[in-house]
Design an enzyme around this catalytic site. Structure first.
Site, PDB file in Angstrom:
ATOM      1  N   SER A  58     -53.395  -5.501 -29.286  1.00  0.00           N
ATOM      2  CA  SER A  58     -53.694  -4.454 -28.312  1.00  0.00           C
ATOM      3  C   SER A  58     -52.492  -4.160 -27.438  1.00  0.00           C
ATOM      4  CB  SER A  58     -54.915  -4.849 -27.487  1.00  0.00           C
ATOM      5  OG  SER A  58     -55.337  -3.805 -26.655  1.00  0.00           O
ATOM      6  N   ASP A 194     -61.222   2.689 -26.669  1.00  0.00           N
ATOM      7  CA  ASP A 194     -62.466   2.032 -26.272  1.00  0.00           C
ATOM      8  C   ASP A 194     -62.620   1.957 -24.749  1.00  0.00           C
ATOM      9  OD1 ASP A 194     -60.674   0.053 -25.593  1.00  0.00           O
ATOM     10  OD2 ASP A 194     -61.467  -1.463 -26.963  1.00  0.00           O
ATOM     11  N   ARG A 410     -58.255 -16.566 -12.268  1.00  0.00           N
ATOM     12  CA  ARG A 410     -58.811 -16.969 -13.566  1.00  0.00           C
ATOM     13  C   ARG A 410     -57.692 -17.026 -14.598  1.00  0.00           C
ATOM     14  NH1 ARG A 410     -59.078 -12.225 -16.667  1.00  0.00           N
ATOM     15  NH2 ARG A 410     -60.164 -13.331 -18.325  1.00  0.00           N
ATOM     16  N   PRO A 411     -57.805 -17.917 -15.583  1.00  0.00           N
ATOM     17  CA  PRO A 411     -56.806 -17.945 -16.657  1.00  0.00           C
ATOM     18  C   PRO A 411     -56.972 -16.734 -17.555  1.00  0.00           C
ATOM     19  CG  PRO A 411     -58.577 -19.487 -17.131  1.00  0.00           C
ATOM     20  CD  PRO A 411     -58.853 -18.947 -15.758  1.00  0.00           C
ATOM     21  N   THR A 414     -55.484 -13.500 -22.768  1.00  0.00           N
ATOM     22  CA  THR A 414     -54.531 -12.904 -23.699  1.00  0.00           C
ATOM     23  C   THR A 414     -53.084 -13.305 -23.459  1.00  0.00           C
ATOM     24  OG1 THR A 414     -54.319 -10.933 -22.288  1.00  0.00           O
ATOM     25  CG2 THR A 414     -55.998 -10.875 -24.032  1.00  0.00           C
ATOM     26  N   ARG A 419     -54.473 -14.854 -13.681  1.00  0.00           N
ATOM     27  CA  ARG A 419     -54.687 -13.535 -13.103  1.00  0.00           C
ATOM     28  C   ARG A 419     -55.292 -13.693 -11.705  1.00  0.00           C
ATOM     29  NH1 ARG A 419     -53.436  -9.886 -16.870  1.00  0.00           N
ATOM     30  NH2 ARG A 419     -53.716 -10.434 -19.081  1.00  0.00           N
TER      31      ARG A 419
END
Length: 448
Positions: A58, A194, A410-411, A414, A419
């Site tokens: 992505s 998306d 939070r980890p 990707t 983060r």
């Protein structure tokens, strides 16, 4: 499984998560072969229905790559299969055959009863063709039908730098080189279409973003009104969000729309599953990724309505609901379908983008990254940090100093980063809070 001669497991630790497998391309040949094996088994599990495999990382940089398995209805893998795929990916070569056999027995997969069908595609990275070949080698073990669509829609430019929903969301400005003027009605989608975000310039020349939270509130409020107009008191409507949802969107949905709001971990697979618990389950991540799910109970209910018992007004509402259901793509993300939904509801409401944006004011927020995700674990839908010990308490103490302050860490799923999210009453406070929390993360992770 003679193809294993080409794809030896070298001890790399692979983890299949919301983003599938993602890492440097040179480390992925072995795991791609094994993804092919599991994709074929997944198809047989669904009695030969077509399962998708997409080779892409992505928005990651070109040297990275990745892969995802997609279920026949467009859903992501369920958690139990994610765990199994992670185990298979990390199995030594000499144990792989027996591990596959054990999994087939455990899941009662009739490998001699159905022929698997796999649709495979890849993005424009230089590594993708070779990785695609490894997937096909794995699939071929089960003599499957393979539909290779080759190069499919993925970003050919890194959307974080030149354009796309990521850039618009994170930088709070139009794509580079785009000239906006008052009255322009704009939407931006990401490379694989998306996710969708709306934006415009107001009369004061301020950039105004309408993200996934705004979309979710617009859709859920509209659908709740229709349910109310049709007196379907037994039909439940719910809004599913993540911790990244703006605090004022949650408050508006709960207090003004009076719609129950549930928070899940980041990743549409979690939101999608929770949305299934409602007759009308609206879910969107703030980045614009989401949809609406309609239960079979609701669909059966609207088929049984006696039109003669409804007023002209209610008949119109019933027709609108039926059309909305037909218009909605209930898979995990379709930006074009979501765009049509938004446009339809704005028309029916008689809303401009400014009317829509004025439903509530977003709290200013910031998103940052700090290195070394391995030190961080979380709980409570990723809103509370469990380790390192003491970090959450330190964050709580800092947040108290800011009006309407909220922050969590939070980890990343990707990248090898932590983060950081922060929001507060003013832009200045949001900046300062984000900076303080980033410093706390650095301080506590450096000790480990």
């Amino acid at each position: 499984m003679n193809a294993l001669n080409k794809y030896h497991y070298d001890g790399t630790n692979y983890i299949y998560g919301t983003a599938g497998f993602r890492m440097k391309a040179e480390l992925l040949l072995c795991v791609m072969y094994r993804v092919g094996l599991v994709a074929a088994l997944r198809s047989v599990y669904y009695q030969g229905k077509c399962v998708g495999v997409m080779i892409t990382a992505s928005h990651n940089s070109e040297e990275d790559n990745g892969v995802k398995i997609v279920d026949p209805l467009g859903d992501m893998l369920e958690q139990e299969w994610e765990n199994a795929l992670t185990k298979i990916a990390n199995t030594p070569d000499e144990l792989l055959k027996q591990t596959i056999i054990d999994f087939v027995i455990e899941k009662k997969i009739g490998i001699n009863q159905f022929t698997p069908s796999i649709a495979i595609g890849h993005d424009s990275r230089k590594s993708s063709i070779l990785l695609s070949s490894a997937v096909k080698d794995g699939i071929s073990i089960f003599k499957a039908n393979i539909y290779d669509y080759g190069l499919l829609t993925t970003p050919q430019l890194i959307t974080r730098d030149i354009c796309g929903a990521d850039y618009v969301k994170l930088h709070q400005q139009p794509p580079r080189g785009m000239l906006l003027k008052e009255g322009d009605r704009c939407a931006s989608i990401d490379g694989d279409a998306d996710r969708i975000l709306y934006f415009y310039i107001n009369k004061n020349q301020k950039f105004c973003l309408l993200d996934g939270d705004k979309i979710a509130v617009l859709l859920s409020g509209f659908l709740k009104d229709i349910v109310k107009d049709l007196h379907m008191e037994n039909i439940s409507v719910g809004l599913i969000q993540t911790a990244y949802a703006n605090g004022n969107s949650t408050a508006y949905a709960k207090n003004i729309l009076e719609i129950p709001v549930i928070c899940t971990s980041t990743g549409v697979k979690y939101l999608h599953q929770k949305a299934k618990e409602y007759d009308i389950g609206v879910y969107f991540e703030s980045n614009g990724h989401g949809t609406v799910l309609f239960s079979e109970r609701l669909k059966k209910t609207i088929k049984t309505f006696e039109l003669s018992s409804l007023s002209t007004f209610q008949q119109e509402k019933l027709n609108v609901l039926r059309n909305i259901i037909e218009l909605t793509n209930e898979t995990v993300g379709d930006a074009l379908s979501d765009c049509l939904l938004v446009e339809s509801i704005l028309f029916l409401r008689g809303f401009s983008l400014e009317d829509w944006n004025n439903l509530y004011d977003d709290l200013p927020n910031r998103q940052c990254k700090v290195s070394n995700r391995n030190c961080i674990t979380t709980t409570d839908a990723e809103r509370v940090c469990r380790t390192p010990h003491g970090l959450q308490e330190a964050i709580n103490a800092v947040v108290k100093n800011y009006t309407s302050g909220r922050s969590f860490v939070r980890p990343s799923g990707t990248e090898n980063v932590v983060r950081v999210y922060a929001e507060a009453a003013t832009e200045k406070e949001a900046d300062e809070l984000a900076k303080e929390v980033c410093e706390l993360v650095k301080k506590f992770t450096e000790k480990i």
